[in-house]
Design a protein around this motif. Structure first.
Motif, PDB file in Angstrom:
ATOM      1  N   ALA A  77      31.341  -8.693  65.612  1.00 36.80           N
ATOM      2  CA  ALA A  77      31.901  -8.717  64.264  1.00 36.80           C
ATOM      3  C   ALA A  77      33.374  -9.098  64.275  1.00 36.80           C
ATOM      4  N   GLU A  78      34.049  -8.959  65.380  1.00 36.61           N
ATOM      5  CA  GLU A  78      35.466  -9.286  65.447  1.00 36.61           C
ATOM      6  C   GLU A  78      35.751 -10.040  66.738  1.00 36.61           C
ATOM      7  N   ASP A  79      36.839 -10.803  66.722  1.00 34.38           N
ATOM      8  CA  ASP A  79      37.188 -11.579  67.903  1.00 34.38           C
ATOM      9  C   ASP A  79      37.618 -10.676  69.045  1.00 34.38           C
ATOM     10  N   LEU A  80      37.061 -10.923  70.206  1.00 33.81           N
ATOM     11  CA  LEU A  80      37.423 -10.191  71.414  1.00 33.81           C
ATOM     12  C   LEU A  80      37.580 -11.189  72.554  1.00 33.81           C
ATOM     13  N   THR A  81      38.581 -10.971  73.389  1.00 41.50           N
ATOM     14  CA  THR A  81      38.752 -11.792  74.582  1.00 41.50           C
ATOM     15  C   THR A  81      38.590 -10.917  75.808  1.00 41.50           C
ATOM     16  N   LEU A  82      37.682 -11.295  76.677  1.00 43.06           N
ATOM     17  CA  LEU A  82      37.479 -10.605  77.939  1.00 43.06           C
ATOM     18  C   LEU A  82      38.062 -11.474  79.051  1.00 43.06           C
TER      19      LEU A  82
ATOM     20  N   VAL B 106      30.216 -21.256  83.686  1.00 41.72           N
ATOM     21  CA  VAL B 106      29.085 -21.692  82.854  1.00 41.72           C
ATOM     22  C   VAL B 106      28.614 -20.548  81.979  1.00 41.72           C
ATOM     23  N   TRP B 107      28.453 -19.368  82.572  1.00 43.04           N
ATOM     24  CA  TRP B 107      28.055 -18.202  81.786  1.00 43.04           C
ATOM     25  C   TRP B 107      29.005 -17.969  80.613  1.00 43.04           C
ATOM     26  N   ALA B 108      30.303 -17.970  80.898  1.00 37.46           N
ATOM     27  CA  ALA B 108      31.301 -17.681  79.861  1.00 37.46           C
ATOM     28  C   ALA B 108      31.235 -18.704  78.736  1.00 37.46           C
ATOM     29  N   SER B 109      31.127 -19.973  79.100  1.00 33.41           N
ATOM     30  CA  SER B 109      31.086 -21.035  78.095  1.00 33.41           C
ATOM     31  C   SER B 109      29.836 -20.934  77.230  1.00 33.41           C
ATOM     32  N   GLU B 110      28.683 -20.741  77.866  1.00 31.69           N
ATOM     33  CA  GLU B 110      27.429 -20.664  77.116  1.00 31.69           C
ATOM     34  C   GLU B 110      27.370 -19.409  76.249  1.00 31.69           C
ATOM     35  N   TYR B 111      27.896 -18.303  76.748  1.00 34.47           N
ATOM     36  CA  TYR B 111      27.878 -17.067  75.972  1.00 34.47           C
ATOM     37  C   TYR B 111      28.758 -17.197  74.732  1.00 34.47           C
ATOM     38  N   ALA B 112      29.952 -17.760  74.900  1.00 34.56           N
ATOM     39  CA  ALA B 112      30.850 -17.943  73.758  1.00 34.56           C
ATOM     40  C   ALA B 112      30.238 -18.880  72.722  1.00 34.56           C
ATOM     41  N   ARG B 113      29.472 -19.854  73.192  1.00 33.61           N
ATOM     42  CA  ARG B 113      28.854 -20.816  72.276  1.00 33.61           C
ATOM     43  C   ARG B 113      27.781 -20.164  71.415  1.00 33.61           C
ATOM     44  N   THR B 114      27.090 -19.187  71.960  1.00 33.67           N
ATOM     45  CA  THR B 114      25.970 -18.563  71.245  1.00 33.67           C
ATOM     46  C   THR B 114      26.287 -17.179  70.694  1.00 33.67           C
TER      47      THR B 114
ATOM     48  N   VAL C  67      33.313 -13.671  70.662  1.00 38.25           N
ATOM     49  CA  VAL C  67      33.585 -13.220  72.029  1.00 38.25           C
ATOM     50  C   VAL C  67      34.061 -14.409  72.852  1.00 38.25           C
ATOM     51  N   HIS C  68      35.211 -14.272  73.475  1.00 41.82           N
ATOM     52  CA  HIS C  68      35.782 -15.316  74.319  1.00 41.82           C
ATOM     53  C   HIS C  68      36.017 -14.722  75.701  1.00 41.82           C
ATOM     54  N   ILE C  69      35.669 -15.481  76.740  1.00 39.77           N
ATOM     55  CA  ILE C  69      35.808 -14.998  78.117  1.00 39.77           C
ATOM     56  C   ILE C  69      36.613 -16.011  78.898  1.00 39.77           C
ATOM     57  N   THR C  70      37.763 -15.597  79.403  1.00 34.59           N
ATOM     58  CA  THR C  70      38.562 -16.470  80.266  1.00 34.59           C
ATOM     59  C   THR C  70      38.165 -16.229  81.702  1.00 34.59           C
TER      60      THR C  70
END
Length: 361
Positions: free
Chosen positions: A35-40, A54-62, A66-69
């Protein structure tokens, strides 16, 4: 310095395993968006880095919000930053030591996949050959007691191969590395003199060998070996494409049962299968030098190292959902693993990882 494997633990019953798999599948891919932006922040293993990116990119896309650096900084940094709280997810090819675990019992080591290392060399005219090497010979090369490629110990393993009378250039990781942890475990478990003097860890006091080199990260090491004729090193199997492009040779390594094997999905899976029943609830166990037929010796769990005590319920929920999604046993994730030359967690280990992830709050 760590020098012993963990003790065997009981295996989960099949009925409990099936129930847990059903629950896990229900909780995995159907996770709702945040519900809210989060960066891990993830940092650590350069072996796991290609897959984790790849995991981080695909997860953020779907999963909106949620953003993962991701950062390939080496396993030692991954462990340190997960423990200090500088990163929400540390990644490592090595599990935490007993002393680290005692000091920080809130930190968990969660296997996400199973991977392997390769031993590679730049041997002009012979890179197309798969030379045979064993633990004692590699230990002697890195200790400096075997100095030339045509040493009798290497020629004995490779009869009929015209090995050159050139100095061997051993190359190792300069940064704290889970690859070093796994490679030096193989030397330790196969060579008493190495165990007595050096042992294994993410960083060790490498013997001073004339001409030896070091570099940071898997890519750094690969570049050094590519540019250095007669060099030898250890690399993560996720760099298989880069290794092939560089034209390096890959060694067949002697297993615990005496076979000389290359890392393939079958030999990696065989090694994992022989030891996963011994994996304890905290999942800190080496898969190196596993017993049994067709078991490649340089195999390891790829860990997400995470605190069970997060700064907020929202952060804890985001981490839980992402990690459960990443280990979900489905065709999409199988493709990600195949592309990196990793294999999925066996069902028993999936249950243990699932239960550890659920403890994050």
């Amino acid at each position: 310095m760590i020098n012993r494997q963990n003790s065997p633990r009981p295996v989960v019953r099949a009925s409990a395993l099936a129930a847990a798999l059903v629950l896990g599948l229900a909780a995995g891919p159907s996770v709702p968006a945040q519900a809210e932006d989060l960066t891990l922040v993830e940092t650590g293993s350069t072996l796991l880095y290609p897959l984790f990116t790849v995991w981080a990119s695909e997860y953020a896309r779907t999963h909106q919000g949620v953003h993962i650096t991701t950062n390939g900084t080496g396993s030692a940094v991954g462990l340190e930053q997960a423990i200090s709280g500088a990163a929400q997810i540390g990644t490592s090819d090595a599990y935490m030591s007993d002393s680290q675990q005692r000091r920080t019992p809130e930190i968990i080591n969660v296997p996400m996949a199973i991977s392997a290392l390769t031993v590679n060399y730049n041997l002009p005219g012979l890179n197309a050959a798969n030379l045979k090497l064993d633990g004692p010979t590699l230990a002697a090369i890195y200790a400096g007691t075997i100095r030339q490629w045509d040493d009798k110990a290497i020629t004995a393993l490779n009869p009929g191969v015209a090995l050159p009378h050139n100095d061997i250039v051993p190359v190792h990781r300069a940064d704290g590395s889970g690859d070093t942890f796994v490679f030096t475990q193989y030397l330790t478990f196969s060579t008493p003199s190495w165990e007595d003097s050096l042992g294994y860890d993410t960083s060790i006091a490498w013997p001073e060998v004339p001409g030896a080199k070091s570099a940071d990260g898997n890519l750094g090491v690969l570049q050094v070996v590519q540019q250095t004729p007669y060099a030898i090193t250890y690399l993560g199997v996720s760099l298989h494409g880069e290794i092939a492009k560089a034209g390096l040779g890959t060694a067949m390594l002697k297993s615990y049962s005496g076979e000389f094997l290359l890392p393939t999905p079958e030999t990696i899976a065989a090694a994992a299968a022989s030891l996963t029943p011994r994996t304890p609830a905290d999942e800190r166990l080496t898969l190196v030098n596993a017993p049994g037929a067709n078991a490649y010796p340089l195999v390891n769990y790829e860990y997400a190292v995470v605190s069970t005590r997060q700064a907020s319920p929202a952060t804890a929920e985001a981490i839980r959902k992402f990690l459960l999604w990443a280990i979900a046993p489905d065709e999409t994730n199988e493709k990600y693993l195949d592309d990196a030359h990793f294999i999925a967690l066996p069902a028993h280990i999936w249950v243990l990882s699932h239960d550890q992830i659920e403890a994050i709050h």
